[in-house]
Design an enzyme around this catalytic site. Structure first.
Site, PDB file in Angstrom:
ATOM      1  N   HIS A   1      20.377 -48.241   2.704  1.00  0.00           N
ATOM      2  CA  HIS A   1      20.434 -48.641   4.120  1.00  0.00           C
ATOM      3  C   HIS A   1      20.220 -50.140   4.286  1.00  0.00           C
ATOM      4  O   HIS A   1      19.916 -50.612   5.375  1.00  0.00           O
ATOM      5  CB  HIS A   1      19.405 -47.861   4.947  1.00  0.00           C
ATOM      6  CG  HIS A   1      19.418 -46.394   4.676  1.00  0.00           C
ATOM      7  ND1 HIS A   1      18.569 -45.797   3.774  1.00  0.00           N
ATOM      8  CD2 HIS A   1      20.226 -45.412   5.152  1.00  0.00           C
ATOM      9  CE1 HIS A   1      18.835 -44.492   3.711  1.00  0.00           C
ATOM     10  NE2 HIS A   1      19.837 -44.243   4.533  1.00  0.00           N
TER      11      HIS A   1
HETATM   12  S1  FES Z   1      16.935 -48.826   2.796  1.00  0.00           S
HETATM   13 FE1  FES Z   1      16.831 -46.701   3.073  1.00  0.00          FE
HETATM   14  S2  FES Z   1      16.163 -45.975   1.156  1.00  0.00           S
HETATM   15 FE2  FES Z   1      16.238 -48.118   0.918  1.00  0.00          FE
END
Ligand code: FES
Length: 174
Positions: free
Chosen positions: A135
């Site tokens: 993410h």
């Molecule tokens: S940014 Fe979501 S698991 Fe690393």
């Protein structure tokens, strides 16, 4: 730039779309790959019983990082350059501000658990730190969260220097 982009620079063209989609798919792929890695590292009984890991630092060149396994988790060990140390000591303007001095035992060695504090993916090494492809969380060379959804810095495992070039990760029994 595609014809579409030349005619209408305000509107991202097909190439931009494809690049974005490819990036997202690649990120998902990497993230997907991270789970089997973790899963394959699910501790068997004998690994669980081994609560410590001894690591030779002698083969990690200055500026290089190495990943070792400890209690079924990846641990990143970074042999930091003087420039990298100076950079992380310049400012503590991070989401979870902690001075670098409190995150290391020796300025040239960073030892952190290699699991993103968002949902536990394994971040990838970048020049200025680590990037979590799941993410988009970004960590600096002190393992501190700079941006993205991860709420906290990379976790510091307990470790001690046995010699100049050898560490023991985890708590010694007895
Ligand atoms: S940014 Fe979501 S698991 Fe690393």
């Amino acid at each position: 730039m595609s014809d579409d982009e030349v005619k209408n620079p305000e509107k991202p063209g097909r190439r931009y779309f494809l690049e974005t989609v490819t990036g997202v798919v690649a990120g998902a792929g990497v993230c997907g790959a991270a789970w089997p890695f973790i899963s394959s590292m699910n501790p068997s009984t004998d690994v669980l019983a081994k609560s410590t890991a001894e690591v030779d630092l002698g083969d990690i060149a200055v500026g290089e990082a190495k990943t070792v396994e400890w209690q079924g988790k990846p641990v990143f060990i970074l042999h930091r350059t003087p420039e990298q140390i100076a950079e992380v000591r310049k400012s503590v303007d991070t989401k979870d501000p902690t001075p670098d001095e409190q995150r290391v035992q020796k300025p040239e060695w960073l030892v952190v658990v290699g699991l993103c504090t968002h949902l536990g993916c394994v971040p990838s090494r970048k020049d200025k730190g680590w990037f979590c492809p799941c993410h988009g969380s970004v960590y600096d060379n002190s393992g501190r969260i700079l941006s993205g959804p991860a709420p906290k810095n990379l976790i510091l495992p307990e470790y001690e220097f046995l010699t100049e070039n050898r560490i023991l990760i985890g708590k010694k029994e007895g």
